[in-house]
Design a protein around this motif. Structure first.
Motif, PDB file in Angstrom:
ATOM      1  N   SER A 385       0.830  -1.206   0.000  1.00 14.51           N
ATOM      2  CA  SER A 385       0.000   0.000   0.000  1.00 14.51           C
ATOM      3  C   SER A 385       0.865   1.256   0.000  1.00 14.51           C
ATOM      4  O   SER A 385       0.600   2.213  -0.738  1.00 14.51           O
ATOM      5  N   ARG A 386       1.918   1.232   0.821  1.00 18.24           N
ATOM      6  CA  ARG A 386       2.805   2.391   0.859  1.00 18.24           C
ATOM      7  C   ARG A 386       3.519   2.574  -0.475  1.00 18.24           C
ATOM      8  O   ARG A 386       3.713   3.703  -0.937  1.00 18.24           O
ATOM      9  N   ALA A 387       3.899   1.464  -1.125  1.00 15.39           N
ATOM     10  CA  ALA A 387       4.580   1.551  -2.417  1.00 15.39           C
ATOM     11  C   ALA A 387       3.673   2.188  -3.470  1.00 15.39           C
ATOM     12  O   ALA A 387       4.111   3.058  -4.244  1.00 15.39           O
ATOM     13  N   LEU A 388       2.411   1.768  -3.517  1.00 20.83           N
ATOM     14  CA  LEU A 388       1.482   2.333  -4.494  1.00 20.83           C
ATOM     15  C   LEU A 388       1.226   3.812  -4.222  1.00 20.83           C
ATOM     16  O   LEU A 388       1.114   4.620  -5.164  1.00 20.83           O
ATOM     17  N   GLU A 389       1.150   4.178  -2.965  1.00 17.66           N
ATOM     18  CA  GLU A 389       0.959   5.593  -2.628  1.00 17.66           C
ATOM     19  C   GLU A 389       2.170   6.424  -3.037  1.00 17.66           C
ATOM     20  O   GLU A 389       2.031   7.544  -3.549  1.00 17.66           O
ATOM     21  N   GLU A 390       3.371   5.891  -2.841  1.00 20.43           N
ATOM     22  CA  GLU A 390       4.580   6.624  -3.222  1.00 20.43           C
ATOM     23  C   GLU A 390       4.665   6.790  -4.735  1.00 20.43           C
ATOM     24  O   GLU A 390       5.083   7.848  -5.228  1.00 20.43           O
ATOM     25  N   ILE A 391       4.273   5.758  -5.478  1.00 17.62           N
ATOM     26  CA  ILE A 391       4.269   5.879  -6.938  1.00 17.62           C
ATOM     27  C   ILE A 391       3.263   6.933  -7.371  1.00 17.62           C
ATOM     28  O   ILE A 391       3.545   7.762  -8.254  1.00 17.62           O
ATOM     29  N   SER A 392       2.085   6.919  -6.762  1.00 15.77           N
ATOM     30  CA  SER A 392       1.057   7.896  -7.108  1.00 15.77           C
ATOM     31  C   SER A 392       1.536   9.318  -6.839  1.00 15.77           C
ATOM     32  O   SER A 392       1.362  10.220  -7.670  1.00 15.77           O
ATOM     33  N   ASP A 393       2.182   9.537  -5.692  1.00 21.16           N
ATOM     34  CA  ASP A 393       2.663  10.878  -5.351  1.00 21.16           C
ATOM     35  C   ASP A 393       3.790  11.318  -6.286  1.00 21.16           C
ATOM     36  O   ASP A 393       3.828  12.467  -6.732  1.00 21.16           O
ATOM     37  N   ALA A 394       4.714  10.399  -6.582  1.00 19.17           N
ATOM     38  CA  ALA A 394       5.863  10.758  -7.403  1.00 19.17           C
ATOM     39  C   ALA A 394       5.461  11.082  -8.837  1.00 19.17           C
ATOM     40  O   ALA A 394       6.036  11.972  -9.476  1.00 19.17           O
ATOM     41  N   LEU A 395       4.463  10.381  -9.371  1.00 19.73           N
ATOM     42  CA  LEU A 395       4.053  10.566 -10.762  1.00 19.73           C
ATOM     43  C   LEU A 395       2.892  11.540 -10.894  1.00 19.73           C
ATOM     44  O   LEU A 395       2.445  11.812 -12.021  1.00 19.73           O
ATOM     45  N   GLY A 396       2.380  12.034  -9.784  1.00 25.50           N
ATOM     46  CA  GLY A 396       1.280  12.982  -9.838  1.00 25.50           C
ATOM     47  C   GLY A 396      -0.029  12.377 -10.284  1.00 25.50           C
ATOM     48  O   GLY A 396      -0.823  13.030 -10.977  1.00 25.50           O
ATOM     49  N   LEU A 397      -0.307  11.133  -9.892  1.00 25.45           N
ATOM     50  CA  LEU A 397      -1.542  10.461 -10.286  1.00 25.45           C
ATOM     51  C   LEU A 397      -2.675  10.866  -9.336  1.00 25.45           C
ATOM     52  O   LEU A 397      -2.448  11.230  -8.180  1.00 25.45           O
ATOM     53  N   ASP A 398      -3.904  10.784  -9.834  1.00 24.78           N
ATOM     54  CA  ASP A 398      -5.062  11.133  -9.017  1.00 24.78           C
ATOM     55  C   ASP A 398      -5.317  10.108  -7.922  1.00 24.78           C
ATOM     56  O   ASP A 398      -5.860  10.431  -6.865  1.00 24.78           O
ATOM     57  N   SER A 399      -4.952   8.845  -8.193  1.00 20.55           N
ATOM     58  CA  SER A 399      -5.183   7.784  -7.208  1.00 20.55           C
ATOM     59  C   SER A 399      -4.079   6.743  -7.361  1.00 20.55           C
ATOM     60  O   SER A 399      -3.308   6.763  -8.326  1.00 20.55           O
ATOM     61  N   ALA A 400      -4.014   5.831  -6.407  1.00 18.45           N
ATOM     62  CA  ALA A 400      -2.995   4.783  -6.463  1.00 18.45           C
ATOM     63  C   ALA A 400      -3.240   3.868  -7.663  1.00 18.45           C
ATOM     64  O   ALA A 400      -4.382   3.477  -7.924  1.00 18.45           O
ATOM     65  N   PRO A 401      -2.197   3.505  -8.413  1.00 14.61           N
ATOM     66  CA  PRO A 401      -2.358   2.630  -9.588  1.00 14.61           C
ATOM     67  C   PRO A 401      -2.561   1.175  -9.161  1.00 14.61           C
ATOM     68  O   PRO A 401      -1.594   0.426  -8.988  1.00 14.61           O
ATOM     69  N   LEU A 402      -3.804   0.783  -9.008  1.00 10.67           N
ATOM     70  CA  LEU A 402      -4.091  -0.568  -8.540  1.00 10.67           C
ATOM     71  C   LEU A 402      -3.764  -1.623  -9.590  1.00 10.67           C
ATOM     72  O   LEU A 402      -3.486  -2.767  -9.254  1.00 10.67           O
ATOM     73  N   ARG A 403      -3.826  -1.245 -10.872  1.00  5.45           N
ATOM     74  CA  ARG A 403      -3.429  -2.166 -11.941  1.00  5.45           C
ATOM     75  C   ARG A 403      -2.301  -1.505 -12.728  1.00  5.45           C
ATOM     76  O   ARG A 403      -2.457  -0.409 -13.272  1.00  5.45           O
ATOM     77  N   PRO A 573      14.526  13.245 -15.291  1.00  2.00           N
ATOM     78  CA  PRO A 573      13.800  12.120 -14.704  1.00  2.00           C
ATOM     79  C   PRO A 573      13.350  12.418 -13.279  1.00  2.00           C
ATOM     80  O   PRO A 573      13.826  13.353 -12.624  1.00  2.00           O
ATOM     81  N   VAL A 574      12.428  11.590 -12.789  1.00  2.53           N
ATOM     82  CA  VAL A 574      12.011  11.621 -11.390  1.00  2.53           C
ATOM     83  C   VAL A 574      12.896  10.632 -10.643  1.00  2.53           C
ATOM     84  O   VAL A 574      12.977   9.456 -11.010  1.00  2.53           O
ATOM     85  N   VAL A 575      13.592  11.104  -9.623  1.00  4.20           N
ATOM     86  CA  VAL A 575      14.472  10.242  -8.831  1.00  4.20           C
ATOM     87  C   VAL A 575      13.782   9.937  -7.508  1.00  4.20           C
ATOM     88  O   VAL A 575      13.672  10.803  -6.639  1.00  4.20           O
ATOM     89  N   LEU A 576      13.287   8.718  -7.383  1.00  5.77           N
ATOM     90  CA  LEU A 576      12.648   8.307  -6.133  1.00  5.77           C
ATOM     91  C   LEU A 576      13.704   8.072  -5.062  1.00  5.77           C
ATOM     92  O   LEU A 576      14.836   7.669  -5.378  1.00  5.77           O
ATOM     93  N   PRO A 577      13.383   8.305  -3.803  1.00  7.17           N
ATOM     94  CA  PRO A 577      14.366   8.068  -2.732  1.00  7.17           C
ATOM     95  C   PRO A 577      14.863   6.635  -2.751  1.00  7.17           C
ATOM     96  O   PRO A 577      14.141   5.700  -3.116  1.00  7.17           O
ATOM     97  N   ARG A 578      16.104   6.470  -2.327  1.00  6.64           N
ATOM     98  CA  ARG A 578      16.734   5.157  -2.351  1.00  6.64           C
ATOM     99  C   ARG A 578      15.960   4.137  -1.521  1.00  6.64           C
ATOM    100  O   ARG A 578      15.879   2.970  -1.879  1.00  6.64           O
ATOM    101  N   THR A 579      15.385   4.571  -0.424  1.00  8.72           N
ATOM    102  CA  THR A 579      14.656   3.651   0.459  1.00  8.72           C
ATOM    103  C   THR A 579      13.173   3.558   0.109  1.00  8.72           C
ATOM    104  O   THR A 579      12.398   2.995   0.870  1.00  8.72           O
ATOM    105  N   SER A 580      12.785   4.093  -1.040  1.00  7.06           N
ATOM    106  CA  SER A 580      11.376   4.146  -1.414  1.00  7.06           C
ATOM    107  C   SER A 580      10.839   2.759  -1.744  1.00  7.06           C
ATOM    108  O   SER A 580      11.420   2.023  -2.549  1.00  7.06           O
ATOM    109  N   GLU A 581       9.727   2.405  -1.137  1.00 10.26           N
ATOM    110  CA  GLU A 581       9.060   1.156  -1.490  1.00 10.26           C
ATOM    111  C   GLU A 581       8.471   1.247  -2.896  1.00 10.26           C
ATOM    112  O   GLU A 581       8.333   0.235  -3.585  1.00 10.26           O
ATOM    113  N   GLY A 582       8.118   2.469  -3.329  1.00  8.00           N
ATOM    114  CA  GLY A 582       7.615   2.640  -4.689  1.00  8.00           C
ATOM    115  C   GLY A 582       8.660   2.288  -5.723  1.00  8.00           C
ATOM    116  O   GLY A 582       8.365   1.625  -6.733  1.00  8.00           O
ATOM    117  N   LEU A 583       9.909   2.708  -5.513  1.00  6.40           N
ATOM    118  CA  LEU A 583      10.990   2.354  -6.435  1.00  6.40           C
ATOM    119  C   LEU A 583      11.214   0.851  -6.443  1.00  6.40           C
ATOM    120  O   LEU A 583      11.425   0.248  -7.507  1.00  6.40           O
TER     121      LEU A 583
END
Length: 712
Positions: A385-403, A573-583
C-alpha cells in the motif's frame, strides 16, 4: 537540502595521505563514514557537479552539512578506524548488513571451573569456545546428544549444578552416562576440563586421531576378551561417526576456510557465508543489506569481511577466505585479516576444483536468500500500500495505480524480436494475465518502434473490446496453444491471446466475464503503463496512446542504469528516494517483464533451431518422426527414399508416406550442419538439425550461446 559548495574545504586543506572521513548533517549526526588511500582525491569526487553524481551519492552530499577527516599512517589503520566508527555511529548512508535471524552457536564455556556445553546466541564472550553458526538450534542439540556418549561434559545450568551439589545427587544425564557428574565429584575439575578440551578438539575437526585411538582401544579390549568394554567403544565410535555425518565432507581434510558469496541487484544485496573447518561445513549464516550507496561487489565483500572478523581474533579467522570478488586494493584487507588471526590469511577468488564448486553452492544460497527476502517484502500488505501511494505521489496520479502493466522488448542482435506484458494488481503479480507479442510490423532491431507497435496493438484490442462490450476478438479461450494472427501470445508463460485491429475475427457472443465470473483479461485498462527504458521508449508509448485517443492512462519508464523514472515530455527524470518502497515495486515489475520477455525469446529461438521439414507433415507426431529418423539415419537419406521404403517403417501408411515425400520435395535443404560443441562441419550424409549417432536429436546451425551476452 544543503549545497555541498557551502561546506567544501578550501584547496590545499585536505591532506594527500591515507585516512578516514566523516560526513555530518546539520544536527552534527554522522551520516557517512569512508576511508581513502588519498583523502584529497577521494573527497574531491564528492564536490563535483551534482548532475554527475550517482543519485545515492547526490542524496548523501546534499543531506550533509560538513565533512571532517582523520589522517592515519597506513591503509590497514584506515580500515580498522572505518570499522570502529561505523560500529560507533551507525551512519545511515553506509552499507549495513543485518542478520536475517540470530544464529545459534555451539559454545563451550572454558572460562568456568567446570566447562559447560550449551547453545548460545548473540555477542560472543571472552573465554568461550564457539562452533558454528548453525541454521537451527535443534541441529546443535542432536549433535551434542550423540557426542555426550563419548565426551560426557556438563550441559546443565548453574542452578541445576548447584542444586545437585547440595543434594549429592546428579541429574538424569549423570545416571545414564551422558554426564561425568562433576557436581557430585565423580570426576575432578582437571579431568573434566581435559574432557572438554577433547570435545573442542573433535568439534574443531581433529577427528582422525581420536577415532583411530578409540579403534585401537577397542581392538585391545577384544584381544583381552573384555567384550563389554569393546562393545562400548564400538558404540562410541558409531556415535562419533554419526555426528560427523551431519556435516558433509566437501573439501580436503584439515581445510579451514570461509566461503563468502554475494547476490545483488540495484537496490539490495544478500551475503551468504559457509564456515568450513576440517574439510566439513560446520556452519552457515547470511545477511541482507540495502545498497544505500553506490558500491561494487568487491566493496560489498570488504564490508562483509569487516562485519565477520571485526571482533574476531585467533582461530576464529580461518587460514583461507574465498570470495567472489577481491576488494580494491586487496593488500590492506589481507594484511588486516592477518593481523586479526596472528598468522597469514589467504584472501582469493577460487578458480577451479572443489572450492570453486562449493562457492557455486554458496552463491545459489545467496541468490535464494535474496529472492526469499524480496518475496517476504512484497507479500506485506502495508508495504504494498505504501509503495502504491509513493508511486502515485511521485508521478502525480489522481489515485494509487491498482493495476500496473509493464512492457519490455527482447531480441538477439535483431533476430526473434518479441515483447512481454506483465500485470500487477494491488502490488502482486497476476501471471494469468501476462501477454507475449511477436514483433511483425517490421524487421530488424528498433526498440522504440517495437514499443510503439506493442502498445498500439494492446490498446487497439482494448478499444475494440470496449466498443463491442468487451467481447473477445478471436473467440479463443485462455490457455490455447497457438499464436494469434498478429503474433500476440498470452497467458501464464505461454497461453495465447487473439488478434488485434490488424486482423479481427468475427467475435462470438461473449460477455465481460468468463463462465466462472472472472473479468476478461483485456476488459479493463491499467491505471499505469510502465516501459523498460528511458525517454525514447516512454515517448513511443505515449505517442501510441495519443494516436488511439486514450488520455486517461499514465505512462512512465524505468531506466535500468540509474533506476530513474521518466515521464512523457519531461527533460529530467524523477528520482525516487533510495529507500522508497515505490521504487522497489517498480523495479520488481520491470525485472519480471524482462524475465518473461527473455524466456519467450529464448524459447522462440530454440524452436527455430529445432525446426524440421517433417514438422509440416499433418498428422505426423514426434513418435513417428523419431521412428523415421531412426530407420533411415538422417533426413538426407529419408529425402532420397521411395514411397515403398518409407512404408516399411512401422506405423507409416502409404498415404502418410506420400505426404512425407511431397513435404520433403518442397523443403529446401539447408547448409552444412555444424556441431556447436566443436565447430566442425558434419559429414555430407547428415542433414542440418541431425547429429550423428543421436537420431532425432537436433543440432542448431548457429551458435546462439556464443551470442547470449548480447541478448536483451
Amino acid at each position: 537540502m544543503a549545497d555541498p559548495s557551502s561546506y567544501r574545504p578550501r584547496p590545499g586543506e585536505i591532506p594527500d595521505s591515507p585516512g578516514v572521513y566523516r560526513f555530518r548533517d546539520e544536527h552534527r549526526r554522522v551520516i557517512y563514514v569512508g576511508k581513502a588511500k588519498s583523502l584529497r582525491q577521494r573527497l574531491a569526487n564528492y564536490f563535483q557537479d551534482l548532475a554527475g553524481l550517482h543519485p545515492r551519492t547526490r542524496s548523501m552530499v546534499t543531506t550533509a552539512a560538513s565533512v571532517e577527516w582523520t589522517v592515519v599512517s597506513t591503509e590497514v589503520e584506515a580500515l580498522q578506524l572505518e570499522y570502529s566508527w561505523i560500529k560507533e555511529y551507525d551512519p545511515r548512508f553506509n552499507v549495513k548488513y543485518r542478520d536475517d535471524k540470530s544464529y545459534p552457536y555451539l559454545a563451550v564455556t572454558m572460562n568456568e571451573e567446570y566447562p559447560r556445553v550449551q547453545v548460545m546466541r548473540g555477542h560472543k564472550k571472552k573465554g568461550v569456545r564457539y562452533f558454528g553458526p548453525y541454521a537451527h538450534a535443534w541441529a546443535i542439540r542432536d549433535t551434542v546428544d550423540l557426542m555426550l556418549r563419548v565426551f560426557p561434559v556438563r550441559t546443565c545450568s548453574a542452578g541445576v549444578f548447584k542444586n545437585a551439589a547440595r543434594t549429592g545427587r546428579p541429574c538424569l544425564l549423570g545416571y545414564i552416562g551422558k554426564c561425568s557428574a562433576p557436581c557430585v565429584e565423580r570426576i575432578s575439575a582437571e579431568d573434566h576440563r581435559e574432557l572438554a578440551e577433547e570435545f573442542c578438539d573433535f568439534m574443531a575437526g581433529r577427528t582422525g586421531t581420536y577415532l583411530r585411538r578409540l579403534e585401537r582401544q577397542m581392538a585391545e579390549a577384544a584381544e583381552e576378551m573384555e567384550y563389554e568394554r569393546a562393545a562400548r567403544l564400538r558404540d562410541d565410535i558409531g556415535a562419533l561417526k554419526k555426528a560427523m555425518e551431519k556435516n558433509a565432507v566437501v573439501l580436503a581434510d584439515a581445510t579451514d576456510a570461509d566461503l563468502i558469496a554475494v547476490a545483488e541487484d540495484e537496490l539490495e544485496a544478500a551475503v551468504q557465508i559457509f564456515h568450513v573447518r576440517g574439510g566439513r561445513v560446520r556452519g552457515q549464516r547470511g545477511w541482507v543489506t540495502d545498497k544505500v550507496e553506490e558500491i561494487t561487489t568487491g566493496a560489498l565483500v570488504e564490508h562483509a569481511l569487516q562485519q565477520l572478523y571485526g571482533e574476531e581474533t585467533g582461530d576464529a579467522v580461518p587460514r583461507e577466505v574465498l570470495v567472489p570478488a577481491l576488494p580494491d586494493p586487496v593488500e590492506p584487507v589481507q594484511e588486516w585479516l592477518t593481523g586479526r588471526r596472528g598468522a597469514n590469511v589467504s584472501l582469493r577468488v577460487p578458480q577451479r576444483g572443489d572450492k570453486k564448486a562449493l562457492m557455486e553452492t554458496v552463491q545459489r544460497n545467496a541468490q535464494q536468500a535474496l529472492v526469499l527476502h524480496k518475496t517476504k517484502r512484497a507479500s506485506d500488505l502495508t508495504t504494498r500500500s505504501r509503495a502504491l501511494e509513493e508511486i502515485s505521489d511521485a508521478l502525480g496520479l489522481d489515485s494509487a495505480p491498482l493495476r500496473i502493466e509493464c512492457y519490455d522488448i527482447s531480441h538477439l542482435q535483431g533476430d526473434d524480436v518479441v515483447a512481454s506484458m506483465v500485470v500487477f494488481e494491488d502490488g502482486l503479480a497476476r501471471k494469468s494475465e501476462y501477454r507475449r507479442f511477436q514483433i511483425k510490423g517490421f524487421a530488424g532491431q528498433d526498440d522504440v518502434r517495437s514499443m510503439h507497435e506493442v502498445i498500439t496493438r494492446r490498446f487497439r484490442r482494448y478499444l475494440a473490446e470496449k466498443e463491442r462490450t468487451g467481447e473477445w476478438a478471436d473467440g479463443e479461450e485462455p490457455g490455447a496453444a497457438e499464436t494469434a494472427p498478429d503474433g500476440t501470445v498470452a497467458g501464464t508463460d505461454g497461453a495465447v491471446a487473439g488478434t488485434d485491429g490488424a486482423g479481427l475475427a468475427e467475435p462470438p457472443a461473449n460477455t465481460l466475464t468468463e463462465d466462472d465470473g472472472r473479468p476478461k483479461r483485456f476488459a479493463y485498462p491499467p491505471q499505469l503503463v510502465v516501459v523498460d527504458g528511458g525517454a525514447p521508449q516512454v515517448a513511443a508509448a505515449q505517442r501510441a496512446l495519443d494516436e488511439l485517443g486514450i488520455d486517461d492512462i499514465a505512462v512512465c519508464g524505468l531506466a535500468k542504469r540509474l533506476e530513474e523514472v521518466w515521464l512523457p515530455g519531461d527533460d529530467d527524470p524523477v528520482v525516487l528516494p533510495r529507500t522508497s518502497e515505490g521504487l522497489y515495486l517498480l523495479q520488481r515489475i520491470r525485472d519480471e517483464a524482462h524475465r518473461f520477455a527473455i524466456t519467450y525469446q529464448r524459447a522462440k529461438r530454440a524452436k527455430r533451431f529445432r525446426s524440421s521439414p517433417l514438422d509440416d507433415v499433418p498428422g505426423l507426431g514426434d513418435t513417428r518422426k523419431q521412428a523415421l529418423i531412426k530407420h533411415f539415419g538422417s533426413l538426407k537419406r529419408l529425402r532420397s527414399a521411395t514411397i515403398e521404403q518409407i512404408c516399411d517403417v512401422p506405423g507409416i501408411g502409404r498415404k502418410t508416406a506420400e505426404t512425407i515425400v511431397a513435404a520433403l520435395a518442397q523443403a529446401v535443404p539447408g547448409g552444412p550442419a555444424v556441431n556447436t560443441a566443436t565447430g566442425e562441419i558434419m559429414d555430407d550424409t547428415e542433414e542440418p538439425g541431425q547429429q550423428p549417432g543421436s537420431p532425432g536429436e537436433p543440432v542448431s546451425t548457429g551458435a546462439p550461446d556464443e551470442r547470449r551476452g548480447q541478448e536483451r
